[in-house]
Motif scaffolding. Structure first.
Motif, PDB file in Angstrom:
ATOM      1  N   THR A  72       0.833  -1.194   0.000  1.00  0.00           N
ATOM      2  CA  THR A  72       0.000   0.000   0.000  1.00  0.00           C
ATOM      3  C   THR A  72       0.866   1.241   0.000  1.00  0.00           C
ATOM      4  O   THR A  72       1.817   1.353   0.777  1.00  0.00           O
ATOM      5  N   TYR A  73       0.504   2.171  -0.891  1.00  0.00           N
ATOM      6  CA  TYR A  73       1.225   3.434  -1.014  1.00  0.00           C
ATOM      7  C   TYR A  73       0.343   4.531  -0.452  1.00  0.00           C
ATOM      8  O   TYR A  73      -0.832   4.642  -0.819  1.00  0.00           O
ATOM      9  N   VAL A  74       0.899   5.323   0.443  1.00  0.00           N
ATOM     10  CA  VAL A  74       0.141   6.382   1.113  1.00  0.00           C
ATOM     11  C   VAL A  74       0.789   7.725   0.805  1.00  0.00           C
ATOM     12  O   VAL A  74       2.005   7.891   0.929  1.00  0.00           O
ATOM     13  N   THR A  75      -0.062   8.678   0.423  1.00  0.00           N
ATOM     14  CA  THR A  75       0.393  10.041   0.162  1.00  0.00           C
ATOM     15  C   THR A  75      -0.280  10.957   1.176  1.00  0.00           C
ATOM     16  O   THR A  75      -1.494  10.852   1.415  1.00  0.00           O
ATOM     17  N   LEU A  76       0.519  11.813   1.771  1.00  0.00           N
ATOM     18  CA  LEU A  76      -0.009  12.800   2.706  1.00  0.00           C
ATOM     19  C   LEU A  76      -0.223  14.124   1.981  1.00  0.00           C
ATOM     20  O   LEU A  76       0.485  14.428   1.017  1.00  0.00           O
ATOM     21  N   ALA A  77      -1.182  14.916   2.462  1.00  0.00           N
ATOM     22  CA  ALA A  77      -1.469  16.216   1.859  1.00  0.00           C
ATOM     23  C   ALA A  77      -0.291  17.166   2.035  1.00  0.00           C
ATOM     24  O   ALA A  77       0.052  17.928   1.129  1.00  0.00           O
ATOM     25  N   ARG A  78       0.332  17.109   3.200  1.00  0.00           N
ATOM     26  CA  ARG A  78       1.500  17.957   3.491  1.00  0.00           C
ATOM     27  C   ARG A  78       2.621  17.093   4.025  1.00  0.00           C
ATOM     28  O   ARG A  78       2.384  16.142   4.764  1.00  0.00           O
ATOM     29  N   ILE A 103       9.293   6.784   1.525  1.00  0.00           N
ATOM     30  CA  ILE A 103       9.871   6.561   0.198  1.00  0.00           C
ATOM     31  C   ILE A 103       9.876   7.842  -0.631  1.00  0.00           C
ATOM     32  O   ILE A 103       9.185   8.810  -0.316  1.00  0.00           O
ATOM     33  N   SER A 104      10.645   7.808  -1.699  1.00  0.00           N
ATOM     34  CA  SER A 104      10.627   8.886  -2.683  1.00  0.00           C
ATOM     35  C   SER A 104       9.697   8.468  -3.821  1.00  0.00           C
ATOM     36  O   SER A 104       9.312   7.308  -3.915  1.00  0.00           O
ATOM     37  N   GLY A 105       9.358   9.402  -4.653  1.00  0.00           N
ATOM     38  CA  GLY A 105       8.498   9.084  -5.789  1.00  0.00           C
ATOM     39  C   GLY A 105       7.100   9.625  -5.606  1.00  0.00           C
ATOM     40  O   GLY A 105       6.898  10.646  -4.954  1.00  0.00           O
ATOM     41  N   GLY A 106       6.130   8.903  -6.134  1.00  0.00           N
ATOM     42  CA  GLY A 106       4.753   9.382  -6.152  1.00  0.00           C
ATOM     43  C   GLY A 106       4.014   9.306  -4.838  1.00  0.00           C
ATOM     44  O   GLY A 106       2.967   9.917  -4.685  1.00  0.00           O
ATOM     45  N   ASP A 108       4.365   8.948  -0.276  1.00  0.00           N
ATOM     46  CA  ASP A 108       5.235   9.270   0.860  1.00  0.00           C
ATOM     47  C   ASP A 108       5.657   8.035   1.643  1.00  0.00           C
ATOM     48  O   ASP A 108       6.738   7.997   2.217  1.00  0.00           O
ATOM     49  N   TYR A 109       4.767   7.029   1.682  1.00  0.00           N
ATOM     50  CA  TYR A 109       5.037   5.809   2.453  1.00  0.00           C
ATOM     51  C   TYR A 109       4.636   4.582   1.642  1.00  0.00           C
ATOM     52  O   TYR A 109       3.687   4.630   0.854  1.00  0.00           O
ATOM     53  N   MET A 110       5.334   3.500   1.889  1.00  0.00           N
ATOM     54  CA  MET A 110       4.952   2.203   1.348  1.00  0.00           C
ATOM     55  C   MET A 110       4.808   1.247   2.525  1.00  0.00           C
ATOM     56  O   MET A 110       5.699   1.154   3.373  1.00  0.00           O
ATOM     57  N   LEU A 111       3.682   0.532   2.563  1.00  0.00           N
ATOM     58  CA  LEU A 111       3.397  -0.405   3.638  1.00  0.00           C
ATOM     59  C   LEU A 111       3.297  -1.814   3.074  1.00  0.00           C
ATOM     60  O   LEU A 111       2.785  -2.004   1.970  1.00  0.00           O
ATOM     61  N   GLN A 112       3.751  -2.783   3.847  1.00  0.00           N
ATOM     62  CA  GLN A 112       3.472  -4.181   3.536  1.00  0.00           C
ATOM     63  C   GLN A 112       2.510  -4.660   4.609  1.00  0.00           C
ATOM     64  O   GLN A 112       2.803  -4.541   5.813  1.00  0.00           O
ATOM     65  N   ILE A 113       1.368  -5.179   4.180  1.00  0.00           N
ATOM     66  CA  ILE A 113       0.290  -5.524   5.100  1.00  0.00           C
ATOM     67  C   ILE A 113      -0.125  -6.973   4.872  1.00  0.00           C
ATOM     68  O   ILE A 113      -0.188  -7.424   3.734  1.00  0.00           O
TER      69      ILE A 113
END
Length: 175
Positions: A72-78, A103-106, A108-113
């Protein structure tokens, strides 16, 4: 002299421990041409250096009913600030999240669930994450088949003596 030398025998010992943590010092010593007491002293030194972080049992998630694995890739607003800290605290409290990387890229975070079902993935993990302040986007990919999974680090490429800095060891212990 802030650096400590890792000899090839230390790397071989680490490889043996990654392969079979239950091997006796005597057995490892026979394979590495060391005495059991030398193996014991080297292991204690590697633990003190922080290179050996823990001894764990690797469980089979499928046999335990944890049949869904998501990335899962999570992007924060700020970026930064309280939203990031709140997100990281929340992730720390969800046992189904095995790994979380900034992480860098598109994203902010990558999760393994891991989860027992898609419904559990949604209810137990993703819904609480979407409700966190500052989370603007969550995108998940579901693993269909595990092709390779390993916890063993590739020590064979480190064939020449290496140094481990004291700073690296301190950073390792703080995390």
């Amino acid at each position: 002299m802030d650096d400590l030398l890792l000899a090839p025998v230390d790397l071989a010992l680490l490889a043996e421990l990654q392969r079979d943590m239950h091997a006796t010092n005597q057995n490892m010593g026979e394979r590495l041409h060391l005495s059991a007491s030398q193996v014991s002293r080297r292991i204690q030194r590697l633990e003190a250096m922080g290179l050996i972080q823990a001894y764990v049992a690797l469980l089979d998630p499928t046999l335990l009913g944890l049949n869904v694995r998501a990335f899962t890739y999570v992007t924060l607003a700020r970026h930064g600030g309280e939203e990031g800290e709140a997100f990281e605290r929340a992730v720390g409290g969800i046992p189904e999240i095995l790994d979380c990387y900034s992480i860098s890229g598109g994203a902010d975070y990558m999760l393994q669930i891991v989860a027992a079902s898609l419904a559990d993935l949604s209810e137990v993990v993703l819904k609480p994450l979407t409700r966190l302040p500052g989370v603007s986007n969550i995108q998940s990919s579901i693993a269909l088949q595990r092709i390779k999974s390993s916890t063993a680090l590739p020590l064979t490429q480190l064939s020449r003596p290496r140094t481990v800095t004291r700073r690296a060891r301190l950073v390792q212990r703080e995390s």
